[in-house]
Design a protein around this motif. Structure first.
Motif, PDB file in Angstrom:
ATOM      1  N   CYS A  39      54.917   1.126 -50.513  1.00  0.00           N
ATOM      2  CA  CYS A  39      56.110   0.281 -50.445  1.00  0.00           C
ATOM      3  C   CYS A  39      56.055  -0.542 -49.161  1.00  0.00           C
ATOM      4  N   PRO A  40      56.345  -1.844 -49.213  1.00  0.00           N
ATOM      5  CA  PRO A  40      56.362  -2.653 -47.991  1.00  0.00           C
ATOM      6  C   PRO A  40      57.409  -2.167 -46.976  1.00  0.00           C
ATOM      7  N   MET A  41      58.488  -1.588 -47.455  1.00  0.00           N
ATOM      8  CA  MET A  41      59.555  -1.131 -46.568  1.00  0.00           C
ATOM      9  C   MET A  41      59.403   0.338 -46.161  1.00  0.00           C
ATOM     10  N   HIS A  42      58.653   1.094 -46.928  1.00  0.00           N
ATOM     11  CA  HIS A  42      58.470   2.520 -46.668  1.00  0.00           C
ATOM     12  C   HIS A  42      56.983   2.862 -46.750  1.00  0.00           C
ATOM     13  N   PRO A  50      50.437   1.626 -59.723  1.00  0.00           N
ATOM     14  CA  PRO A  50      51.556   0.742 -59.419  1.00  0.00           C
ATOM     15  C   PRO A  50      52.859   1.303 -59.972  1.00  0.00           C
ATOM     16  N   GLY A  51      53.946   0.904 -59.382  1.00  0.00           N
ATOM     17  CA  GLY A  51      55.248   1.382 -59.831  1.00  0.00           C
ATOM     18  C   GLY A  51      56.337   0.931 -58.869  1.00  0.00           C
ATOM     19  N   LYS A  52      57.392   1.698 -58.800  1.00  0.00           N
ATOM     20  CA  LYS A  52      58.536   1.394 -57.942  1.00  0.00           C
ATOM     21  C   LYS A  52      58.624   2.438 -56.827  1.00  0.00           C
ATOM     22  N   CYS A  53      59.133   2.007 -55.687  1.00  0.00           N
ATOM     23  CA  CYS A  53      59.371   2.918 -54.577  1.00  0.00           C
ATOM     24  C   CYS A  53      60.494   3.880 -54.959  1.00  0.00           C
ATOM     25  N   PRO A  54      60.281   5.177 -54.756  1.00  0.00           N
ATOM     26  CA  PRO A  54      61.331   6.126 -55.101  1.00  0.00           C
ATOM     27  C   PRO A  54      62.540   6.052 -54.164  1.00  0.00           C
ATOM     28  N   ILE A  55      62.391   5.417 -53.007  1.00  0.00           N
ATOM     29  CA  ILE A  55      63.487   5.321 -52.044  1.00  0.00           C
ATOM     30  C   ILE A  55      64.343   4.082 -52.298  1.00  0.00           C
ATOM     31  N   CYS A  56      63.690   2.897 -52.379  1.00  0.00           N
ATOM     32  CA  CYS A  56      64.461   1.653 -52.480  1.00  0.00           C
ATOM     33  C   CYS A  56      64.286   0.910 -53.802  1.00  0.00           C
ATOM     34  N   GLY A  57      63.295   1.301 -54.610  1.00  0.00           N
ATOM     35  CA  GLY A  57      63.095   0.651 -55.901  1.00  0.00           C
ATOM     36  C   GLY A  57      62.245  -0.611 -55.867  1.00  0.00           C
ATOM     37  N   MET A  58      61.716  -0.979 -54.697  1.00  0.00           N
ATOM     38  CA  MET A  58      60.844  -2.157 -54.613  1.00  0.00           C
ATOM     39  C   MET A  58      59.517  -1.876 -55.306  1.00  0.00           C
ATOM     40  N   ASP A  59      58.842  -2.943 -55.749  1.00  0.00           N
ATOM     41  CA  ASP A  59      57.519  -2.800 -56.347  1.00  0.00           C
ATOM     42  C   ASP A  59      56.529  -2.342 -55.280  1.00  0.00           C
ATOM     43  N   LEU A  60      55.671  -1.404 -55.665  1.00  0.00           N
ATOM     44  CA  LEU A  60      54.625  -0.948 -54.761  1.00  0.00           C
ATOM     45  C   LEU A  60      53.499  -1.975 -54.740  1.00  0.00           C
ATOM     46  N   VAL A  61      52.867  -2.146 -53.577  1.00  0.00           N
ATOM     47  CA  VAL A  61      51.768  -3.104 -53.420  1.00  0.00           C
ATOM     48  C   VAL A  61      50.481  -2.351 -53.167  1.00  0.00           C
ATOM     49  N   LYS A  62      49.373  -2.923 -53.609  1.00  0.00           N
ATOM     50  CA  LYS A  62      48.064  -2.285 -53.484  1.00  0.00           C
ATOM     51  C   LYS A  62      47.532  -2.466 -52.069  1.00  0.00           C
ATOM     52  N   LYS A  63      47.048  -1.384 -51.507  1.00  0.00           N
ATOM     53  CA  LYS A  63      46.401  -1.386 -50.181  1.00  0.00           C
ATOM     54  C   LYS A  63      45.042  -0.757 -50.323  1.00  0.00           C
ATOM     55  N   ARG A  64      44.125  -1.166 -49.445  1.00  0.00           N
ATOM     56  CA  ARG A  64      42.771  -0.609 -49.469  1.00  0.00           C
ATOM     57  C   ARG A  64      42.502   0.119 -48.186  1.00  0.00           C
TER      58      ARG A  64
END
Length: 64
Positions: A39-42, A50-64
């Motif tokens: 999550c960008p915020m968490h 991929p999915g939604k953040c369980p805390i805020c509901g934002m879309d998860l972003v891919k990181k390497r």
């Protein structure tokens, strides 16, 4: 005359085979295997898909 037609058909077949046979998807690299979604915020949230953040509901972003 027949040999020209057969040659033309064979040439078309070869060209079509080369054009459509080269559309293989590249295999996932080792980097993609180590990728995760966050999550960008968490940033403490790490998921393997991929999915939604369980805390805020934002879309998860891919990181390497």
């Amino acid at each position: 005359m027949k040999s020209k037609i057969i040659t033309s058909i064979a040439l078309c077949f070869i060209i079509l085979t080369l054009v459509f046979g080269c559309n293989n998807k590249p295999k996932e690299s080792a980097q993609d295997e180590n990728a995760f979604y966050t999550c960008p915020m968490h940033p403490q949230i790490h998921e393997h898909a991929p999915g939604k953040c369980p805390i805020c509901g934002m879309d998860l972003v891919k990181k390497r």
